[in-house]
Design an enzyme around this catalytic site. Structure first.
Site, mmCIF file in Angstrom:
data_model
loop_
_atom_site.group_PDB
_atom_site.id
_atom_site.type_symbol
_atom_site.label_atom_id
_atom_site.label_comp_id
_atom_site.label_asym_id
_atom_site.label_seq_id
_atom_site.Cartn_x
_atom_site.Cartn_y
_atom_site.Cartn_z
ATOM 1 N N ASP A 67 0.818 -1.212 0.000
ATOM 2 C CA ASP A 67 0.000 0.000 0.000
ATOM 3 C C ASP A 67 0.852 1.262 0.000
ATOM 4 O OD1 ASP A 67 0.957 -0.401 2.565
ATOM 5 O OD2 ASP A 67 -0.996 -0.644 3.495
ATOM 6 N N ASN A 136 -7.508 -2.526 14.148
ATOM 7 C CA ASN A 136 -8.906 -2.809 13.782
ATOM 8 C C ASN A 136 -9.025 -4.001 12.833
ATOM 9 O OD1 ASN A 136 -7.910 -1.795 11.403
ATOM 10 N ND2 ASN A 136 -9.345 -0.079 11.231
ATOM 11 N N HIS A 138 -7.280 -4.397 9.964
ATOM 12 C CA HIS A 138 -7.051 -4.153 8.541
ATOM 13 C C HIS A 138 -5.777 -4.850 8.050
ATOM 14 C CE1 HIS A 138 -4.891 -0.015 9.274
ATOM 15 N NE2 HIS A 138 -3.997 -0.965 9.183
ATOM 16 N N GLU A 143 -9.769 -1.632 5.093
ATOM 17 C CA GLU A 143 -10.393 -1.300 6.368
ATOM 18 C C GLU A 143 -11.674 -2.110 6.591
ATOM 19 O OE1 GLU A 143 -8.746 0.459 8.342
ATOM 20 O OE2 GLU A 143 -8.369 2.511 7.705
HETATM 21 C C1 GLP Z 1 -0.433 0.432 8.525
HETATM 22 C C2 GLP Z 1 -0.128 -0.419 7.294
HETATM 23 C C3 GLP Z 1 -0.399 -1.889 7.559
HETATM 24 C C4 GLP Z 1 0.254 -2.300 8.852
HETATM 25 C C5 GLP Z 1 -0.325 -1.506 9.982
HETATM 26 C C6 GLP Z 1 0.189 -1.889 11.360
HETATM 27 O O1 GLP Z 1 -1.779 0.690 8.652
HETATM 28 N N1 GLP Z 1 -0.879 -0.001 6.163
HETATM 29 O O2 GLP Z 1 0.087 -2.651 6.461
HETATM 30 O O3 GLP Z 1 0.050 -3.673 9.068
HETATM 31 O O4 GLP Z 1 0.001 -0.143 9.749
HETATM 32 O O5 GLP Z 1 1.355 -1.228 11.674
HETATM 33 P P1 GLP Z 1 2.276 -1.559 12.912
HETATM 34 O O6 GLP Z 1 3.052 -2.784 12.512
HETATM 35 O O7 GLP Z 1 3.151 -0.360 13.065
HETATM 36 O O8 GLP Z 1 1.395 -1.812 14.068
#
Ligand code: GLP
Length: 241
Positions: A67, A136, A138, A143
């Site tokens: 993404d 959440n 995702h 989402e």
């Molecule tokens: C962002 C990314 C996700 C990732 C998430 C969790 O939203 N788009 O791909 O999994 O963050 O991030 P973290 O690993 O910092 O908790």
């Protein structure tokens, strides 16, 4: 789902780096799907270490990132382009022609999303997809919603996600409200998937992901329908399982 529980974040990172390294050894021109966020950082560091010791060669490896924020240029320090180069790509011998990220400042969203899907197909599909998970549920930026989109698309970020990401920006007003993300179908087409999660904060969503009913309200639950998923958890995140 193959659930692996390790002691702590350091062990999670070592285990994940080893799994990825084994797959690269098995297939030199592997197509990797990569994730951003804090969780995979230790894994990237582990892979860099292995590269520096001469244990892995990235020269033929192909990567697609999950993404990108819509509206951030590749040079923006909070863009996922920047994150990937800073955290991983600049430290290994990957060929930059084989690195694919979504363009967050495209002026033609549909064309950009289609270009990404076509490139994944042209490269033979994703062999191994690395995933983190949002609080959440995702995946990428898919989402919670009434329906999930299959292909790469533009998404409106949820309030929860905007708030979760404010720590990376100076002000909430600077947090992008939209992002481009691989769709759930794009992710599910990967031959193998590794999901990483660490820390107590994510334990409720991990319980739902592994034990809950499959629901678009917790997008990660769709992984229950994939045949080759490994979930690596530290003891903190696994404490409620
Ligand atoms: C962002 C990314 C996700 C990732 C998430 C969790 O939203 N788009 O791909 O999994 O963050 O991030 P973290 O690993 O910092 O908790």
């Amino acid at each position: 789902m193959n659930v692996v529980i390790v002691k702590n974040y350091q062990e999670l990172s070592v285990r994940a780096a080893q799994l990825v390294a084994d797959q690269i050894t098995r297939k030199k021109n592997i197509v990797l799907g990569l994730a951003t966020g804090q969780t995979p950082v230790g894994m990237y560091q582990g892979l860099i270490k292995k590269y520096k010791k001469g244990e892995i060669d990235f020269s033929q490896v192909v990567t697609f990132n999950l993404d990108e924020y819509y509206g951030l240029s590749p040079e923006h320090p909070q863009s996922y382009h920047y994150f990937m180069w800073d955290t991983f790509f600049q430290h290994i011998n990957i060929n930059k022609e084989k690195i694919y990220l979504l363009n967050g400042i495209t002026d033609n969203i549909d064309e950009e999303c289609q270009r990404f899907e076509d490139l994944i197909k042209k490269r033979g599909g994703i062999d191994l997809q690395i995933l983190g998970i949002g609080d959440n549920g995702h995946l990428g930026f898919n989402e919670p919603a009434i329906g999930l989109k299959s292909k790469t698309h533009l998404v409106n970020l949820s309030k929860a996600t905007i708030h979760a990401n404010v720590k990376y920006f100076n002000d909430i007003k600077e947090v992008p409200r939209q992002a481009l993300t691989m769709g759930i179908g794009t992710i599910m087409k990967a031959e193998k998937i590794i999901l990483l999660a660490s820390g107590r904060k994510k334990s409720p969503v991990i319980v739902k992901t592994i034990k809950g009913p499959v629901s678009t309200e917790v997008p990660a639950t769709v992984l229950q329908l994939h045949n080759e998923v490994t979930i690596i958890l530290d003891q903190d995140v696994a404490s409620k399982l």
